[in-house]
Design a protein around this motif. Sequence first.
Motif, mmCIF file in Angstrom:
data_model
loop_
_atom_site.group_PDB
_atom_site.id
_atom_site.type_symbol
_atom_site.label_atom_id
_atom_site.label_comp_id
_atom_site.label_asym_id
_atom_site.label_seq_id
_atom_site.Cartn_x
_atom_site.Cartn_y
_atom_site.Cartn_z
ATOM 1 N N ASN A 177 3.819 -25.629 27.693
ATOM 2 C CA ASN A 177 5.132 -25.892 27.772
ATOM 3 C C ASN A 177 5.655 -24.938 28.762
ATOM 4 O OD1 ASN A 177 7.842 -26.650 27.978
ATOM 5 N ND2 ASN A 177 7.318 -28.150 26.248
ATOM 6 N N ILE A 178 5.883 -24.919 30.071
ATOM 7 C CA ILE A 178 6.371 -23.840 30.847
ATOM 8 C C ILE A 178 7.955 -23.716 31.335
ATOM 9 C CG2 ILE A 178 4.183 -23.785 31.954
ATOM 10 C CD1 ILE A 178 5.079 -24.974 34.417
ATOM 11 N N TYR A 179 8.642 -24.806 30.961
ATOM 12 C CA TYR A 179 9.873 -24.886 31.329
ATOM 13 C C TYR A 179 10.677 -26.049 30.527
ATOM 14 C CZ TYR A 179 14.262 -24.562 34.371
ATOM 15 O OH TYR A 179 15.421 -24.431 34.770
ATOM 16 N N ARG A 180 11.679 -25.589 29.779
ATOM 17 C CA ARG A 180 12.427 -26.730 29.050
ATOM 18 C C ARG A 180 13.868 -27.098 29.639
ATOM 19 N NH1 ARG A 180 10.022 -27.303 24.436
ATOM 20 N NH2 ARG A 180 8.233 -25.515 23.658
ATOM 21 N N GLY A 181 14.104 -26.593 30.960
ATOM 22 C CA GLY A 181 15.107 -27.233 31.566
ATOM 23 C C GLY A 181 16.407 -26.328 31.272
ATOM 24 N N THR A 182 17.697 -26.987 31.487
ATOM 25 C CA THR A 182 18.930 -26.215 31.445
ATOM 26 C C THR A 182 19.770 -27.147 30.505
ATOM 27 O OG1 THR A 182 20.177 -27.408 33.272
ATOM 28 C CG2 THR A 182 18.700 -25.660 33.966
ATOM 29 N N ASP A 183 20.777 -26.756 30.308
ATOM 30 C CA ASP A 183 21.669 -27.623 29.549
ATOM 31 C C ASP A 183 22.320 -28.988 29.923
ATOM 32 O OD1 ASP A 183 23.639 -26.745 31.409
ATOM 33 O OD2 ASP A 183 24.965 -25.917 29.885
ATOM 34 N N HIS A 184 21.818 -29.100 31.337
ATOM 35 C CA HIS A 184 21.927 -30.471 32.019
ATOM 36 C C HIS A 184 21.004 -31.494 31.353
ATOM 37 C CE1 HIS A 184 24.240 -33.060 34.522
ATOM 38 N NE2 HIS A 184 23.105 -33.280 35.515
ATOM 39 N N LYS A 185 19.944 -31.064 30.760
ATOM 40 C CA LYS A 185 19.127 -32.092 30.167
ATOM 41 C C LYS A 185 18.332 -32.867 31.007
ATOM 42 C CE LYS A 185 21.604 -31.573 25.744
ATOM 43 N NZ LYS A 185 22.449 -32.380 24.668
ATOM 44 N N LEU A 186 17.417 -33.648 30.439
ATOM 45 C CA LEU A 186 16.449 -34.925 30.879
ATOM 46 C C LEU A 186 15.648 -34.248 31.895
ATOM 47 C CD1 LEU A 186 19.267 -37.760 30.905
ATOM 48 C CD2 LEU A 186 17.613 -36.920 29.233
ATOM 49 N N THR A 187 15.053 -33.185 32.019
ATOM 50 C CA THR A 187 14.348 -32.436 32.617
ATOM 51 C C THR A 187 13.004 -32.949 32.999
ATOM 52 O OG1 THR A 187 15.331 -30.279 32.094
ATOM 53 C CG2 THR A 187 13.384 -30.257 33.439
ATOM 54 N N GLU A 188 12.829 -33.352 34.320
ATOM 55 C CA GLU A 188 11.578 -34.261 34.660
ATOM 56 C C GLU A 188 11.343 -33.872 36.180
ATOM 57 O OE1 GLU A 188 12.763 -38.621 34.834
ATOM 58 O OE2 GLU A 188 15.053 -37.684 35.312
ATOM 59 N N GLY A 189 10.444 -34.675 36.748
ATOM 60 C CA GLY A 189 10.177 -34.524 38.256
ATOM 61 C C GLY A 189 9.691 -33.394 38.800
ATOM 62 N N SER A 219 8.933 -18.013 38.693
ATOM 63 C CA SER A 219 8.273 -17.054 37.967
ATOM 64 C C SER A 219 7.137 -16.335 38.621
ATOM 65 C CB SER A 219 7.682 -17.823 36.575
ATOM 66 O OG SER A 219 7.083 -16.683 36.010
ATOM 67 N N ARG A 220 6.844 -15.106 38.242
ATOM 68 C CA ARG A 220 5.607 -14.570 38.815
ATOM 69 C C ARG A 220 4.438 -15.133 38.152
ATOM 70 N NH1 ARG A 220 7.024 -11.832 43.526
ATOM 71 N NH2 ARG A 220 8.768 -10.274 43.143
ATOM 72 N N ASP A 221 4.501 -15.813 37.265
ATOM 73 C CA ASP A 221 3.372 -16.320 36.455
ATOM 74 C C ASP A 221 3.343 -17.892 36.361
ATOM 75 O OD1 ASP A 221 1.685 -17.332 34.148
ATOM 76 O OD2 ASP A 221 0.960 -15.380 34.454
ATOM 77 N N LEU A 222 2.275 -18.632 36.620
ATOM 78 C CA LEU A 222 2.450 -20.099 36.730
ATOM 79 C C LEU A 222 3.042 -20.576 35.460
ATOM 80 C CD1 LEU A 222 1.966 -23.051 37.841
ATOM 81 C CD2 LEU A 222 -0.504 -22.931 37.129
ATOM 82 N N PHE A 223 2.688 -19.928 34.487
ATOM 83 C CA PHE A 223 2.857 -20.331 33.052
ATOM 84 C C PHE A 223 4.268 -19.976 32.357
ATOM 85 C CE2 PHE A 223 -1.765 -19.883 33.006
ATOM 86 C CZ PHE A 223 -1.885 -21.320 33.394
ATOM 87 N N GLY A 224 5.150 -19.073 33.327
ATOM 88 C CA GLY A 224 6.345 -18.660 33.150
ATOM 89 C C GLY A 224 6.311 -17.121 32.545
ATOM 90 N N PRO A 225 7.385 -16.681 31.916
ATOM 91 C CA PRO A 225 8.705 -17.414 31.750
ATOM 92 C C PRO A 225 9.421 -17.939 33.329
ATOM 93 C CG PRO A 225 9.138 -15.098 31.098
ATOM 94 C CD PRO A 225 7.585 -15.329 31.476
ATOM 95 N N TYR A 226 10.124 -18.733 33.104
ATOM 96 C CA TYR A 226 10.947 -18.800 34.542
ATOM 97 C C TYR A 226 12.050 -18.865 34.582
ATOM 98 C CZ TYR A 226 6.876 -21.711 36.669
ATOM 99 O OH TYR A 226 5.761 -21.824 37.212
ATOM 100 N N GLU A 227 12.708 -18.254 35.518
ATOM 101 C CA GLU A 227 14.262 -17.971 35.404
ATOM 102 C C GLU A 227 14.876 -19.026 36.392
ATOM 103 O OE1 GLU A 227 15.742 -14.888 38.299
ATOM 104 O OE2 GLU A 227 13.445 -14.276 38.380
ATOM 105 N N THR A 228 15.815 -19.771 35.837
ATOM 106 C CA THR A 228 16.663 -20.659 36.520
ATOM 107 C C THR A 228 17.481 -20.232 37.641
ATOM 108 O OG1 THR A 228 16.757 -22.007 34.567
ATOM 109 C CG2 THR A 228 18.090 -22.670 36.271
ATOM 110 N N ASP A 229 17.238 -20.826 38.746
ATOM 111 C CA ASP A 229 18.306 -20.366 40.040
ATOM 112 C C ASP A 229 19.794 -20.223 39.380
ATOM 113 O OD1 ASP A 229 19.877 -20.437 42.190
ATOM 114 O OD2 ASP A 229 18.874 -22.272 43.177
ATOM 115 N N PRO A 230 20.539 -18.988 39.850
ATOM 116 C CA PRO A 230 21.635 -18.884 39.432
ATOM 117 C C PRO A 230 22.535 -19.890 39.921
ATOM 118 C CG PRO A 230 20.667 -16.774 40.388
ATOM 119 C CD PRO A 230 19.719 -17.965 40.686
ATOM 120 N N ALA A 231 22.504 -20.653 40.949
ATOM 121 C CA ALA A 231 23.302 -21.668 41.471
ATOM 122 C C ALA A 231 23.025 -22.841 40.541
ATOM 123 C CB ALA A 231 23.125 -22.035 42.738
ATOM 124 N N LYS A 232 21.876 -22.956 39.776
ATOM 125 C CA LYS A 232 21.734 -24.036 38.926
ATOM 126 C C LYS A 232 20.910 -25.185 39.693
ATOM 127 C CE LYS A 232 23.372 -26.354 34.582
ATOM 128 N NZ LYS A 232 24.220 -26.626 33.663
#
Length: 545
Positions: A177-189, A219-232
Amino acid sequence: MTEIQNPILPGFNPDPSIVRVGDDYYIATSTFEWYPGVQIHHSRDLANWRLVTRPLHRAAQLDMRGDPDSGGVWAPCLTWADDRFWLIYTDMKRRDGAWKDSHNYLVTAPTIEGPWSDPVYLNSSGFDPSLFHDEDGRKWLLNMIWDHNRTGGDRFGGIVCQEYSVADQKLVGPVRNIYRGTDHKLTEGPHVYRRDGWYYLLTAEGGTGYEHAVTMARSRDLFGPYETDPAKHILTSKDAPEAELQRAGHADIVETQSGEHYMVHLCSRPLAETRGKPVQERYHIHTDDSRRSPLGRETAIQKLVWPEGEFPRLAHGGCVPASRVEGPDLAEHPVEPIPALRSFEDGLPPEFQWLRTPHAERLFSVTERTGALRLYGRESPGSQFEHALVARRQEHVVFAAETEIDVSPDDYQHFAGLIAWYGRFKFHYLAVTADEEGNRLLTVYSCAADWPDARVEIPVAPIPLEGSGPVRLGCDVDGARLTFRYATGDDWQDLGVTLDQSAISDEAGNGPGNNFTGAFVGMCAHDTSGRGRHADFLNFRYEAK
């Protein structure tokens, strides 16, 4: 080229996946319960597009009999690597309730026209699968994972990644599981891009209603951790209700030959007249958000700027999609428009589809009667299995459609005609049928999805039809209003009733974000006696007004 007018794929064309192969661009879009599966359009200038194929066209690849409305083919992903096209898709067998049955497959082909392979089964852990081809040649499947134990309306458990072995034709190794999304939820696509030493992960969030958005992380690595765009959110209309393009989300990015970047995304265009109380009262609209989009979720395009080492941004600024965007540094390549009048001498015109079944011969024939489309009456309009309906997308807010039907019903269980269709509980149907004595009648069946039990109404008294010859049937749509007409001679006769075309939309019924297709108009035949009696359609006309 100076400008591109959005949407580039009008009418029901959601969840775009784009790829460039040399000078050619291809977009694959979802088809849900419509057969054949997956629409692929081609362009050379990103502005003018032509439908070139629907690759899932035989039973071994796709059989959707029994799939629910807005089930079937979800969110295809089209890529090019190793001198082949790779197409990933979901067949959604169950979409309601706590559990999903979402089976993911892979097919490949040497050219866009095929031949497309039999499918390789991948997994069923979630939907919106995509295939990432890394620089070292390894291939990775990504999809959102469905967590049925979660409560509160968000069972989207994040984006998972697993390696695909070409040699073994299966997924191998651990699921991460490489990314769980933001507080906007319903992360897909999900889509992944390798650029400037980063893995950029593009996702959709907020559901596919009016809160839809596109979010990017890296992320620098395919498996993360991923940093979300500051603009979201790189793209969303959720805070811009005045924008022409609403529900913007579920995107993909392509780089042109000269290094420009463009993002395709889904959107909708709600009817202006469905936003106010007077229309709500007139058409019995009961949803809290009265915005309605009969054209469904369409595909639009936005130009990006993507400086080295940074997150991309819309070229025109902000995050709201533009109706007109700056075109690429490419020569214009116009395409021939679809003719308004269609006949059936050369087979079924490419813009037409049918529902669910790979066994089209059970539903229709273009050879049984020369020059005609013969539909065999099968199950009722509510059937999820064999429903003889052949239709094309509504692509314009204002249009007229006509057909000429030759049918001789023996009784009221045999009926056929012209239909404006969204799904089993959203349609307006002008049908030739008969009474118990076999006298031909013209009847309107309307199911507008707003009544508590989604019942079928007969809004006008049946009209006797003299003689036994062909009958012309027509409908005229102007925004939220639909009227029917008919002719047995030279002059058209109006039926004198206005129906709610806005009900033939994603948002009608159980609300935006819960229905995923769009309005169609076409021809159908039904025989609830089980005898399979037919109706012949001599032509079909669709014309924007």
